[in-house]
Design a protein around this motif. Structure first.
Motif, short mmCIF file in Angstrom:
data_model
loop_
_atom_site.label_atom_id
_atom_site.label_comp_id
_atom_site.label_asym_id
_atom_site.label_seq_id
_atom_site.Cartn_x
_atom_site.Cartn_y
_atom_site.Cartn_z
N PRO A 1 0.93 -1.26 -0.03
CA PRO A 1 0.06 -0.29 -0.21
C PRO A 1 0.87 1.20 -0.16
O PRO A 1 0.59 2.11 -0.65
CB PRO A 1 -0.77 -0.18 1.32
N ALA A 2 2.03 1.12 1.04
CA ALA A 2 2.91 2.51 0.73
C ALA A 2 3.52 2.61 -0.64
O ALA A 2 3.62 3.76 -1.07
CB ALA A 2 3.83 2.44 1.84
N LEU A 3 3.82 1.56 -1.38
CA LEU A 3 4.43 1.68 -2.67
C LEU A 3 3.50 2.50 -3.53
O LEU A 3 3.81 3.22 -4.45
CB LEU A 3 4.82 0.44 -3.07
N ALA A 4 2.28 2.27 -3.57
CA ALA A 4 1.17 2.54 -4.40
C ALA A 4 1.04 3.94 -4.02
O ALA A 4 0.91 4.77 -4.84
CB ALA A 4 0.01 1.83 -4.26
N LYS A 5 0.95 4.32 -2.72
CA LYS A 5 0.59 5.63 -2.36
C LYS A 5 1.72 6.62 -2.64
O LYS A 5 1.37 7.76 -2.83
CB LYS A 5 0.39 5.58 -0.85
N ALA A 6 2.80 6.07 -2.77
CA ALA A 6 4.16 6.79 -3.04
C ALA A 6 4.17 6.93 -4.47
O ALA A 6 5.12 7.87 -4.93
CB ALA A 6 5.41 6.05 -2.52
N HIS B 1 -0.66 0.42 -8.39
CA HIS B 1 -1.87 -0.33 -7.72
C HIS B 1 -1.33 -1.00 -6.42
O HIS B 1 -0.08 -1.46 -6.56
CB HIS B 1 -2.61 -1.23 -8.67
N VAL B 2 -2.07 -1.49 -5.69
CA VAL B 2 -1.83 -2.03 -4.35
C VAL B 2 -1.56 -3.40 -4.84
O VAL B 2 -2.56 -4.32 -5.10
CB VAL B 2 -2.55 -1.84 -3.14
N ILE B 3 -0.25 -4.07 -4.74
CA ILE B 3 -0.05 -5.60 -4.87
C ILE B 3 -0.57 -6.43 -3.68
O ILE B 3 -0.28 -6.05 -2.54
CB ILE B 3 1.38 -5.34 -5.26
N ASP B 4 -1.25 -7.26 -3.94
CA ASP B 4 -1.59 -8.42 -2.82
C ASP B 4 -0.71 -9.62 -3.00
O ASP B 4 -0.88 -10.34 -3.96
CB ASP B 4 -3.03 -8.68 -3.21
N ALA B 5 0.18 -9.51 -2.19
CA ALA B 5 1.29 -10.64 -2.15
C ALA B 5 1.01 -11.76 -1.20
O ALA B 5 1.51 -12.62 -0.93
CB ALA B 5 2.58 -10.12 -1.73
N SER B 6 -0.28 -11.41 -0.23
CA SER B 6 -0.73 -12.68 0.71
C SER B 6 -0.75 -14.04 0.20
O SER B 6 -0.61 -14.98 1.00
CB SER B 6 -2.08 -12.08 1.23
N GLU C 1 3.99 4.35 12.60
CA GLU C 1 3.85 4.69 11.33
C GLU C 1 2.57 4.27 10.55
O GLU C 1 1.93 3.41 10.97
CB GLU C 1 5.18 3.78 10.53
N THR C 2 2.05 5.10 9.58
CA THR C 2 0.96 5.02 8.79
C THR C 2 1.52 4.72 7.53
O THR C 2 2.54 4.78 7.17
CB THR C 2 0.12 6.24 8.86
N VAL C 3 0.76 4.32 6.57
CA VAL C 3 0.76 3.99 5.28
C VAL C 3 1.18 5.51 4.54
O VAL C 3 2.10 5.55 3.85
CB VAL C 3 -0.47 3.84 4.46
N ASP C 4 0.48 6.66 4.85
CA ASP C 4 1.06 7.64 4.43
C ASP C 4 2.72 8.11 4.94
O ASP C 4 3.51 8.57 4.12
CB ASP C 4 0.09 8.94 5.30
#
Length: 200
Positions: free
Chosen positions: A53-58, A63-68, A173-176
């Motif tokens: 989510p942080a990579l996408a926000k940055a 897009h937000v990768i779902d690696a789960s 820390e937050t995603v932001d």
């Protein structure tokens, strides 16, 4: 995909392959793989981890990768095409990073320097100030760009950055805030342009 605690414990001490390709510009370095990462073979895979989510926000990925459940071929290609790589200070998986010894971290730091020399990124971003201090004996280090560069065998050194760990255990820390730190390292690496603002 879910795992029981017993199933996850079966992955203790496993290793996970680096995600690194030709033309790596920005090498993110985790402390060590968690058990969910070892089970899926995907870095930062535990549900709730804020790395992707942080990579996408940055603006590092679109897009937000779902690696789960493991990394898809398309998402792996996206990271590699963007010049983003992922490795760890210590290769063995544990339930928590607190299980690692200082000796393991120091040995991992030595191995990491060799790995960086082979990969040749512009920026190395180590995710976790405590692990960085232990692995490299820099007790007074603070987050952000460090006052050293690492040899990459091309005459130019790789900038060394310490960025926040995206684990949910790093509660302040937050995603932001993660995105802002990751973006600064990505700008230095030439992965994103300086004029773009993080996504809202």
């Amino acid at each position: 995909m879910g795992f029981t605690r017993a199933e996850l414990l079966g992955y203790q001490d496993r290793t996970v392959d680096d995600l690194v390709g030709e033309g790596c510009k920005l090498l993110f370095v985790g402390i060590n793989p968690g058990l969910w990462t070892a089970a899926t073979g995907a870095h930062f895979a535990r549900p709730g981890n804020r790395f992707y989510p942080a990579l996408a926000k940055a603006g590092i990925v679109d897009h937000v990768i779902d690696a789960s459940r493991g990394m898809s071929d398309a998402d792996r290609a996206l990271l590699l095409d963007r010049g983003v790589g992922i490795t760890n200070v210590v290769p063995r998986a544990t339930a928590t990073a607190a299980e690692l010894t200082v000796d393991e971290l120091r040995e991992g730091g030595r191995r990491l320097r060799e790995r960086v020399r082979m990969i040749g990124p512009r920026v190395v971003a180590i995710a976790g100030i405590t692990a960085y201090r232990s692995a490299f004996g820099r007790r007074d280090a603070v987050p952000g760009r460090q006052d050293e560069t690492w040899d990459v065998g091309t005459g130019d050194g790789a900038e060394l950055w310490v960025v926040p760990n995206p684990s949910g255990l790093n509660a302040h820390e937050t995603v932001d805030s993660l995105a802002a730190a990751y973006r600064r390292a990505a700008v230095a690496a030439g992965v994103v342009e300086d004029l773009r603002s993080p996504r809202s």
